[in-house]
Scaffold this motif. Sequence first.
Motif, PDB file in Angstrom:
ATOM      1  N   UNK A 185       0.837  -1.213   0.000  1.00 20.46           N
ATOM      2  CA  UNK A 185       0.000   0.000   0.000  1.00 20.46           C
ATOM      3  C   UNK A 185       0.867   1.256   0.000  1.00 20.46           C
ATOM      4  N   UNK A 215       2.510   1.549  -3.490  1.00 22.13           N
ATOM      5  CA  UNK A 215       1.543   1.886  -4.550  1.00 22.13           C
ATOM      6  C   UNK A 215       1.049   3.318  -4.408  1.00 22.13           C
ATOM      7  N   UNK A 216       0.807   3.745  -3.169  1.00 26.95           N
ATOM      8  CA  UNK A 216       0.374   5.133  -2.960  1.00 26.95           C
ATOM      9  C   UNK A 216       1.427   6.116  -3.465  1.00 26.95           C
ATOM     10  N   UNK A 222       1.913   6.021  -7.441  1.00 23.85           N
ATOM     11  CA  UNK A 222       0.773   6.540  -8.206  1.00 23.85           C
ATOM     12  C   UNK A 222       0.434   7.982  -7.873  1.00 23.85           C
ATOM     13  N   UNK A 262      -2.795   7.099   6.969  1.00 26.00           N
ATOM     14  CA  UNK A 262      -3.824   6.147   7.353  1.00 26.00           C
ATOM     15  C   UNK A 262      -3.552   4.680   7.120  1.00 26.00           C
ATOM     16  N   UNK A 263      -4.557   3.938   7.490  1.00 23.40           N
ATOM     17  CA  UNK A 263      -4.531   2.483   7.594  1.00 23.40           C
ATOM     18  C   UNK A 263      -4.670   1.832   6.223  1.00 23.40           C
ATOM     19  N   UNK A 264      -3.917   0.770   6.010  1.00 23.08           N
ATOM     20  CA  UNK A 264      -3.984   0.008   4.754  1.00 23.08           C
ATOM     21  C   UNK A 264      -5.330  -0.705   4.606  1.00 23.08           C
ATOM     22  N   UNK A 265      -5.965  -0.606   3.423  1.00 18.88           N
ATOM     23  CA  UNK A 265      -7.150  -1.438   3.154  1.00 18.88           C
ATOM     24  C   UNK A 265      -6.687  -2.846   2.820  1.00 18.88           C
ATOM     25  N   UNK A 269      -8.366  -5.291   0.311  1.00 20.60           N
ATOM     26  CA  UNK A 269      -8.249  -4.883  -1.089  1.00 20.60           C
ATOM     27  C   UNK A 269      -6.832  -5.081  -1.616  1.00 20.60           C
ATOM     28  N   UNK A 270      -5.847  -5.013  -0.734  1.00 23.95           N
ATOM     29  CA  UNK A 270      -4.453  -5.117  -1.161  1.00 23.95           C
ATOM     30  C   UNK A 270      -3.947  -6.561  -1.196  1.00 23.95           C
ATOM     31  N   UNK A 322      -5.081   9.989  -6.748  1.00 20.33           N
ATOM     32  CA  UNK A 322      -5.387   8.548  -6.809  1.00 20.33           C
ATOM     33  C   UNK A 322      -6.585   8.129  -5.971  1.00 20.33           C
ATOM     34  N   UNK A 324     -10.012   0.401  -5.693  1.00 16.16           N
ATOM     35  CA  UNK A 324      -8.597   0.435  -5.329  1.00 16.16           C
ATOM     36  C   UNK A 324      -8.136  -0.976  -5.014  1.00 16.16           C
ATOM     37  N   UNK A 325      -6.952  -1.455  -5.434  1.00 20.10           N
ATOM     38  CA  UNK A 325      -5.957  -0.795  -6.272  1.00 20.10           C
ATOM     39  C   UNK A 325      -6.121  -1.119  -7.760  1.00 20.10           C
ATOM     40  N   UNK A 335      -5.795   1.464 -10.820  1.00 18.88           N
ATOM     41  CA  UNK A 335      -4.557   1.934 -11.449  1.00 18.88           C
ATOM     42  C   UNK A 335      -4.181   1.153 -12.693  1.00 18.88           C
ATOM     43  N   UNK A 359     -10.536   8.206   3.428  1.00 21.62           N
ATOM     44  CA  UNK A 359      -9.869   8.055   2.128  1.00 21.62           C
ATOM     45  C   UNK A 359     -10.215   9.230   1.199  1.00 21.62           C
ATOM     46  N   UNK A 412      -5.821  12.133  11.497  1.00 20.84           N
ATOM     47  CA  UNK A 412      -5.400  11.895  10.106  1.00 20.84           C
ATOM     48  C   UNK A 412      -5.358  10.401   9.815  1.00 20.84           C
ATOM     49  N   UNK A 413      -4.882   9.627  10.804  1.00 24.41           N
ATOM     50  CA  UNK A 413      -4.841   8.175  10.644  1.00 24.41           C
ATOM     51  C   UNK A 413      -6.258   7.611  10.513  1.00 24.41           C
ATOM     52  N   UNK A 428      -7.794   8.339   7.164  1.00 21.28           N
ATOM     53  CA  UNK A 428      -6.977   8.077   5.957  1.00 21.28           C
ATOM     54  C   UNK A 428      -6.978   9.294   5.019  1.00 21.28           C
ATOM     55  N   UNK A 429      -6.686  10.451   5.587  1.00 23.34           N
ATOM     56  CA  UNK A 429      -6.752  11.692   4.814  1.00 23.34           C
ATOM     57  C   UNK A 429      -5.505  11.869   3.946  1.00 23.34           C
TER      58      UNK A 429
END
Lengths: 444, 444
Positions: A196, A199-200, A203, A382-385, A388-389, B205, B216-217, B220, B351, B372-373, B376-377
């Motif tokens: 994550x 990729x963030x 991209x 923030x936290x990884x989804x 989805x990853x 993104x 996501x992801x 991409x 997000x 912020x965490x 996921x801003x």
Amino acid sequence: MASAEYSQAEVHRVIRWHPPSYIIQVETIAVPKIQHPDDAIIKVKFAALCGSDLHIYRGHGGVTQVHTCGHEFIGEVVSLGSTYGTSAPGRPSLYSSLKIGDKVVSPFTVNCGECHPCRLGYTARCSEGLLFGSPALEGGQAQYVRVPKAGATLFNLSDPKSWHSTLSPELKSQALSKIADSSLLMLADILPTGVFAAIQAINHPKLQPVLTGRPWPLCFSPSADGSEVTLTEEDRTLILAVVGLGPVGLCASVALLDVLATRQIPFKIVATDLLESRREKMKAVYDTIGADGRGQGQFVVKSPEDAKTLVKEWTSGTGCNAVLEARLLSILEVVGHPSALTLAYDLVRTFGVITSVGVHGAPQMPFVGSQLYNKNVSFDFGRCPARAMFPPAFDLLVKRQDVFGQVGHDAGLIDRIAGFDQAVELYRAFDKGEVGKVIFDPWK
Amino acid sequence: MASAEYSQAEVHRVIRWHPPSYIIQVETIAVPKIQHPDDAIIKVKFAALCGSDLHIYRGHGGVTQVHTCGHEFIGEVVSLGSTYGTSAPGRPSLYSSLKIGDKVVSPFTVNCGECHPCRLGYTARCSEGLLFGSPALEGGQAQYVRVPKAGATLFNLSDPKSWHSTLSPELKSQALSKIADSSLLMLADILPTGVFAAIQAINHPKLQPVLTGRPWPLCFSPSADGSEVTLTEEDRTLILAVVGLGPVGLCASVALLDVLATRQIPFKIVATDLLESRREKMKAVYDTIGADGRGQGQFVVKSPEDAKTLVKEWTSGTGCNAVLEARLLSILEVVGHPSALTLAYDLVRTFGVITSVGVHGAPQMPFVGSQLYNKNVSFDFGRCPARAMFPPAFDLLVKRQDVFGQVGHDAGLIDRIAGFDQAVELYRAFDKGEVGKVIFDPWK
């Protein structure tokens, strides 16, 4: 539906946290039961200890409720709610296909797969999301764990056709038969989180001039010409830093190298951590990566001060295009040391990107407005989804068995596999930074 | 090389700032001269007053040096350094082609066009960059102004072939002959800054799942399939907010509507400001926009509290995909009102993206890490690379003459054109929010 063994079990062993702080006990309590038709019960094969477990361990975050720890686990389905075993049109496919005996790995949070954030792939912020190993949901450092919304939350390793991959179903099956469960457990959190972060960063629009060779804003138009600017080879070399070399930082580094290698992007990376033991581990991991995963660039491991000097040398003072901030374990946030975010800011260039996958708590952001304005900084927090990853994380796990296949090795991400009898001591040692990634075997 | 008129001029009239604060004087001082072979001298036709001029006016930022104000100006080349008039291979084309008499508009900062940030299009952070109307460089609220690195800094309106456009050279020339200089002056800062805010948000993104229809992801990968998720029509409607409806906020709103209309993206936008007069101006501007610039969506203007309520209604509490924060004028940052960034945070979803083109000063960022965490801003901060944004800003100026062609009209961005004799009073009134965008005619 339930397995015979689970049906007969009345109690199980768990690692539990007690308030106010630093109290871990191994206890025997009643086994979890199906509470909702969408639930599944998993018999845990392995459960890992994660840097973010230490927030609660240390008494941060205001938690007062006794609960079972752990949000990284792999195991086998032993009981399913009434939803399963019938056709579930319109619902995620595992609601129809999940079976007793399937091998599954869970992301560290529950996700329903059916709300707006889930549909967008932002599974970490599911509107029904719960974090395992918190007061809201009993964790996976246990012999059995209840998984809500299991048909959307779990990743079914017994059904390789059930997820998108760049690998063929045959190659996936072949890989699955070879990869150790301790290695697959990395899919619960640290590997998707590392992917994550990578990729963030790659991209992010701010990096597109470097990647496309066309200046901003022409970089967004595949057909645009009309620029009189020609980017130099140096302009087109990505300068990157990874801050924090705990397990997530290691995964982020490997993931970053993989995407750069795959896309044939020239780069220079400096990876940094205050702890020498972590820097040594990072060097050993890098030395283990095969040529196909290293790409066309330099990868250097340095102390924070040396990293700053090196980036200045590389860029004549310009700084990094992007910094991946992956310091989950706050052991290093001691007085007199700059925070990970401050270090990331110091390393990044104007119009650069800071991708932060670290868990941030109560402290105020260490920036005044003019700092952010003057550098044109972009941040991702923030936290990884994780759900989805999973697919890209799985592909990377298969490709990089040279790294992720190792246990108890200098270059391995996993330091040791231990029984619950060592839990109290290992929490203490992990908190002090004396041991790296630890996996518990609840049955040992 | 110099025009006859300029050659004979010894002094000129300027608007100057004096420390410590709120002191503006119209003075007669020596005309600027070429100091470097790359310099040009511009005879100023119009110079505008900008919200960010108020930072120095109010004595913020620690400035102590008397200087000529203003960073938005349009005019005519009256003198050129020795670089010009010869071939300049490898240099930006204006070094060869710029002539005495050419009509030019300047971005608010100098950019060399030849350093690494400039090559990437990040002209606002040129390694030789200077801000007009600061202690480092005399401003454009003057009869003449010296422009360093003019061959890269200036935008030559007399040579329509010299920049990339979606319009043909004929259409460009035709447009140029019709558009008033007071309207072209918007290209110096507020229009490119508005376009920058819109382009940053739309290309982020985090918005790609909504735009591509793939979560996501996978979003991409143009060729990716394999997702079992189908996004609903509601998922694919962008929910956006514009915070701050000063001149930049108005431009950002028009730019955002244009890109949404062009790309046929369904949307709902709420635009908000604490000042009712600004909200009324925004409504009048929106009513003026032709159907081709409004797109397929709703655009609503509300007070901040009503905006929060409306976004909750639109999204069942989820929030905006992106918030454009464009509050350059800090008049509203009074006790008891939330800052623009706090309002943006309150409006954005998990997000989501906050694109901030406001100038931020000494205050600490109003966020703790967990905020912020937990959301996921993503943030983008900083100054618009105005030179790089000229081409799309020019195209928008041509398309939206229904808005940008108005002066002294309810729906116009420009409130009035005044002589220097009114400068002291207009600075005072602008600082108090009693007047909108003001343009000075130094020769009136």
